[in-house]
Design a protein around this motif. Structure first.
Motif, short mmCIF file in Angstrom:
data_model
loop_
_atom_site.label_atom_id
_atom_site.label_comp_id
_atom_site.label_asym_id
_atom_site.label_seq_id
_atom_site.Cartn_x
_atom_site.Cartn_y
_atom_site.Cartn_z
N ALA A 1 -8.13 10.04 2.82
CA ALA A 1 -8.76 9.24 1.76
C ALA A 1 -10.07 9.88 1.31
O ALA A 1 -10.35 9.99 0.11
N TYR B 1 -16.53 3.96 -3.45
CA TYR B 1 -15.58 3.72 -2.37
C TYR B 1 -15.79 4.70 -1.22
O TYR B 1 -15.66 4.34 -0.05
N TYR C 1 -6.71 4.94 2.38
CA TYR C 1 -7.62 4.31 3.32
C TYR C 1 -7.03 3.01 3.88
O TYR C 1 -7.13 2.73 5.08
N TYR D 1 0.79 -1.22 0.00
CA TYR D 1 0.00 0.00 0.00
C TYR D 1 0.83 1.28 0.00
O TYR D 1 0.50 2.24 -0.69
N LEU E 1 -12.35 -4.33 -3.59
CA LEU E 1 -11.10 -3.94 -4.24
C LEU E 1 -10.80 -4.77 -5.48
O LEU E 1 -10.39 -4.24 -6.51
N LEU F 1 -10.88 11.30 -2.52
CA LEU F 1 -11.97 10.76 -3.33
C LEU F 1 -13.00 11.84 -3.67
O LEU F 1 -13.63 11.79 -4.73
N VAL G 1 -13.57 -3.49 3.09
CA VAL G 1 -13.35 -2.85 1.79
C VAL G 1 -12.48 -3.74 0.91
O VAL G 1 -12.76 -3.96 -0.27
N ASN G 2 -11.43 -4.28 1.50
CA ASN G 2 -10.50 -5.11 0.73
C ASN G 2 -11.19 -6.35 0.18
O ASN G 2 -11.07 -6.67 -1.00
N ILE H 1 -7.89 5.14 -2.26
CA ILE H 1 -8.01 3.77 -1.74
C ILE H 1 -6.74 3.38 -0.97
O ILE H 1 -6.82 2.80 0.12
#
Length: 458
Positions: A365, A385, A357, A323, A409, A369, A404-405, A354
């Protein structure tokens, strides 16, 4: 077209390239017809002998005998001259001269000074050339290309799909296959428009195969190389990833351009082989040696300002759960466009948001966005998102990140994003030109890659 006047001051059109001193005018058989349309230009090179004969006839051509003498003498005099009546045969030099003049005028104007008037003047000259050579595919291409410029730059005329705009040129190239480099580049450009604007990848591939990539083709030729990479790009967007990979590898073995290394990286991203995608993206950006199949090494030059590669490297790293490095590359991609005064690529902002985050920079984040405007093609995914983040905020951050992942994603890499401007995937390909594009075809080139025509109400 320039006009000259006859002795009665009526405007008479002259064939292109003919000077007024080389014109005489006669009338149709009916001497009572005095309309301008009855005046027929006869193109000859004047001489003192002809002038004398005309003066003598004016005074003495009153009997059949004198008329016969005059006609005989005039024919003999003209036979010693070099008539300049232009043929409408396509082999005549007139259309080539007209094409050359139009091209030179556009080049003199250059990228910064081309305006509506210069485009319309060029259209007029190419239309004159087309009268002499109606089967010339180059002329058909230039006319379609200029109409495209009129629409995309000055919002004049009609927006047309590439398959419609260039239909005549495509037809004539099938009748008269391209022999010279400019004609072959025109075929490649039509293929690019079919791929980028019409999303008609199969038609583009057929053009490349029919006119350039046939038989035992030589990829050391720069135009053929460009066609090979262009076919790989069309195959990539057509989801024929294996064939696209083959074209890109063949091209890289011949000459390792950074753009081609990037395109191959996107093939691996679509295979979901993110480590290999990362390797190829990094070679496209930073350069260095990299292995092809069979152990052969190539040295890619690299381009640190290759913003598409920086962006897609960020996504590959994101999907590989790296990340922080992903965030670094998204920021570099955004900075490149900012420093070049180019419009933002909001897909890079989506990736940055993303990544922030996942690194638990929640407030950052959301700010990132929210920068994606509502009229941008990527607003939908950014908003999706953003809403997911906001819905998760009541739970613990670790649970929210995992949510979320796991849920959303992975679909970034493999699911097309439907927008008003066509289908856009996260991992892209770039149109390749190398250094061979004709200087005229290069003018205002970026405007010709805009998406399909706006939808209209039936």
């Amino acid at each position: 077209m320039n006009n000259w006047r006859d002795q009665n001051e009526r405007d008479v059109g002259a064939p292109p390239g003919i000077k007024p001193e080389n014109l005489y005018y006669t009338r149709k058989a009916d001497r009572g017809d005095n309309s301008a349309s009855s005046i027929v230009p006869v193109v000859v090179r004047t001489s003192s002998t002809v002038s004398v004969l005309l003066r003598v006839c004016k005074r003495y051509c009153t009997t059949p005998l004198f008329m016969l003498f005059f006609v005989t003498a005039l024919v003999l005099s003209l036979s010693t001259l070099n008539p300049r009546i232009p043929s409408l045969d396509s082999n005549n030099s007139t259309p080539e001269k007209l094409k050359w003049n139009a091209r030179e005028n556009l080049l003199v104007k250059g990228e910064d000074r081309i305006d509506k008037d210069s485009i319309n003047e060029a259209i007029s000259v190419f239309k004159q050339a087309q009268q002499y050579a109606p089967e010339d595919p180059q002329i058909a291409y230039y006319l379609a290309w200029l109409e495209d410029l009129n629409y995309f730059i000055f919002d004049r005329g009609e927006c047309q799909a590439a398959s419609k705009r260039y239909a005549k040129a495509i037809e004539l190239f099938y009748k008269n296959p391209p022999q010279d480099d400019i004609s072959r580049q025109m075929v490649i450009e039509i293929g690019h428009y079919l791929s980028n604007r019409d999303l008609n990848y199969n038609k583009a591939i057929r053009l490349y195969d029919k006119h350039i990539l046939k038989g035992d083709y030589d990829i050391s030729d720069p135009v053929t190389y460009m066609a090979l990479v262009s076919r790989g790009m069309a195959r990539f967007w057509n989801k024929d990833y294996g064939f696209a990979e083959s074209d890109f590898r063949l091209a890289l073995a011949e000459k390792p351009f950074s753009q081609v290394a990037y395109n191959l990286g996107s093939v691996y991203a679509m295979y979901r082989n993110y480590p290999k995608a990362i390797s190829w993206y990094k070679s496209a950006i930073y350069g260095g040696e990299i292995k092809l199949n069979g152990g052969n090494k190539i040295k890619v030059p690299g381009d640190p300002k290759f913003d598409e590669a920086l962006r897609d490297l960020g996504f590959a790293l994101l999907l590989n759960e790296e990340y922080q490095e992903a965030l670094d590359n998204f920021e570099k991609a955004i900075d490149v466009r900012d420093n070049n005064d180019e419009p933002p690529d909001y897909l890079a902002h989506v990736g940055k948001g993303i990544a922030e985050y996942f690194l638990r920079y929640v407030d950052e984040a959301k700010l990132t966005l929210r920068k994606v405007p509502s009229d941008d093609p990527y607003y939908g995914i950014a908003n999706r998102y953003l809403k997911t983040i906001e819905e998760c905020e009541s739970s613990s951050q670790v649970q929210c990140v995992n949510h979320v992942n796991n849920v959303t994603l992975s679909d970034i890499a493999v699911r097309p994003i439907l927008t008003d401007e066509g289908i856009v995937r996260v991992f892209g390909n770039v149109t390749f030109h190398g250094e061979v594009l004709d200087k005229v075809l290069e003018l205002k080139h970026k405007y010709l890659y805009e998406g399909p025509c706006p939808a209209t109400d039936n």
